[in-house]
Design an enzyme around this catalytic site. Structure first.
Site, PDB file in Angstrom:
ATOM      1  N   LEU A 182       0.829  -1.208   0.000  1.00 47.64           N
ATOM      2  CA  LEU A 182       0.000   0.000   0.000  1.00 47.64           C
ATOM      3  C   LEU A 182       0.864   1.259   0.000  1.00 47.64           C
ATOM      4  O   LEU A 182       1.880   1.325   0.694  1.00 47.64           O
ATOM      5  CB  LEU A 182      -0.931   0.002   1.217  1.00 47.64           C
ATOM      6  CG  LEU A 182      -1.896  -1.182   1.345  1.00 47.64           C
ATOM      7  CD1 LEU A 182      -2.812  -0.983   2.547  1.00 47.64           C
ATOM      8  CD2 LEU A 182      -2.714  -1.376   0.066  1.00 47.64           C
ATOM      9  N   GLY A 223       2.515  -5.561   7.673  1.00 47.21           N
ATOM     10  CA  GLY A 223       1.638  -4.482   8.108  1.00 47.21           C
ATOM     11  C   GLY A 223       0.707  -4.005   7.015  1.00 47.21           C
ATOM     12  O   GLY A 223      -0.512  -3.963   7.183  1.00 47.21           O
ATOM     13  N   ASP A 224       1.273  -3.604   5.872  1.00 50.14           N
ATOM     14  CA  ASP A 224       0.436  -3.157   4.752  1.00 50.14           C
ATOM     15  C   ASP A 224       0.847  -3.871   3.469  1.00 50.14           C
ATOM     16  O   ASP A 224       0.740  -3.327   2.374  1.00 50.14           O
ATOM     17  CB  ASP A 224       0.531  -1.638   4.573  1.00 50.14           C
ATOM     18  CG  ASP A 224       1.960  -1.174   4.300  1.00 50.14           C
ATOM     19  OD1 ASP A 224       2.885  -1.998   4.444  1.00 50.14           O
ATOM     20  OD2 ASP A 224       2.142   0.005   3.939  1.00 50.14           O
ATOM     21  N   GLU A 225       1.302  -5.119   3.607  1.00 53.56           N
ATOM     22  CA  GLU A 225       1.712  -5.932   2.462  1.00 53.56           C
ATOM     23  C   GLU A 225       0.761  -7.107   2.287  1.00 53.56           C
ATOM     24  O   GLU A 225       0.364  -7.752   3.261  1.00 53.56           O
ATOM     25  CB  GLU A 225       3.136  -6.448   2.659  1.00 53.56           C
ATOM     26  CG  GLU A 225       4.202  -5.370   2.642  1.00 53.56           C
ATOM     27  CD  GLU A 225       5.586  -5.988   2.762  1.00 53.56           C
ATOM     28  OE1 GLU A 225       5.980  -6.750   1.859  1.00 53.56           O
ATOM     29  OE2 GLU A 225       6.255  -5.712   3.774  1.00 53.56           O
TER      30      GLU A 225
END
Length: 321
Positions: A182, A223-225
């Site tokens: 992201l 986390g945002d992957e």
């Protein structure tokens, strides 16, 4: 379960349970050896031969179906006749089922009752064991599912993707691996708080689930992957269209408690291309390199891995946020 025999071997009296085994015929007056076949001892064909084996265990069965087997002991009555005491032996369970017998069909001192109690207890214990095994199996499946699931999004986790990729590589199945990171997610966390960030991650998960098929996998691996595994899919144009569609959906503002969360996404894609002996880490590294190139190219775009990226991205990793 007894019969009283006349000196000619005819049945003079029967117990009520024996009569229950042949309710449509009257047993009194029939010849005992016409009703039963004595197969041990052999060659018992007359009342004289029956009396000659008094006190011995008789093995017999009905001549007409059902051919229920019985055990018996003959005792002379002193008048030329005899009394034969009968029991089902180990076939009692089948007899109870076939003839719908109950405890009242047996004498209170008959060990058959004890056997029936043991059989019933065994059946109850086996049923309890089956129920417990089902519960344990359900708990094991739930635990395994939890171990492979990201609790926030409900997607698979990295452990699950490692397992799936290893299985696909081992079986030689073709697949496409898509790595999504992201963009600007850190800004959402910093400006609106982690609750807003969690909400965004859940919305991203919904988008990815909508883009995957039944046999595909969508996973949150950091986390945002996120990772997506598309089984049997190697059409670059189709994958490109899918990546562009995901990026476009991610760029739409997401409302959260009266405010707007704005993110985008960068995607790296690699194909297995029929490789049978490739190491799992190689696929992941290729997707990372393609993602790095997409990030460096301005974000909100996707790239397919090619060999020229190995030198370009050597020693670098895609940034987050």
């Amino acid at each position: 379960m007894h019969v009283c025999l006349t000196p000619t071997g005819d049945i003079a009296q029967t117990g009520p349970t024996l009569q229950k085994l042949r309710p449509k015929i009257g047993l009194v007056g029939l010849n005992f050896l016409d009703l039963f076949e004595v197969y041990r001892p052999r060659l018992l064909r007359s009342m004289v031969e029956l009396l000659a084996v008094e006190g011995s265990k008789l093995h017999l069965r009905f001549r007409d179906p059902p051919h229920t087997t019985l055990k018996g002991v003959l005792v002379p009555d002193g008048l030329g006749g005899a009394v034969v005491n009968l029991s089902f032996g180990i076939s009692v369970v089948d007899a109870v089922r076939d003839y719908d017998l109950s405890g009242s069909d047996f004498a209170a001192t008959d060990l058959t009752i004890e056997m029936l109690y043991l059989v019933e207890a065994k059946s109850a214990a086996m049923e309890a064991s089956r129920t417990l095994n089902k519960r344990l199996q359900g708990a094991r499946i739930a635990a395994e599912e939890q171990a492979f699931t990201d609790t926030l999004t409900g997607l698979k986790n990295r452990r699950a993707t490692d397992h799936i990729l290893e299985r696909l590589a081992r079986r030689g199945r073709d697949f496409a691996l898509m790595h999504l990171d992201l963009d600007f997610f850190k800004e959402v966390n910093d400006s609106l708080g982690h609750a807003a960030g969690d909400y965004v991650l859940q919305q991203v998960a919904r988008i990815l689930v909508g883009e995957t098929r039944k046999d595909d996998t969508a996973a949150r691996v950091g986390g945002d992957e996120f990772l997506m595994i598309f089984v049997g899919l190697s059409d670059r144009q189709r994958l490109s269209n899918m990546a562009e569609r995901i990026i476009a959906r991610l760029e739409r503002s997401m409302p959260y408690e009266g405010q707007w969360c704005q993110i985008s996404g960068s995607i790296g894609i690699t194909l297995s291309n029929g490789r049978r002996d490739a190491v799992l880490a190689n696929f992941m590294h290729e997707a990372d390199q393609a993602l790095y190139v997409a990030k460096r190219g301005g974000r909100a775009q996707h790239r397919f891995y090619d060999a020229t990226m190995a030198q370009t991205a050597e020693g670098n990793a895609p940034g987050t946020g």
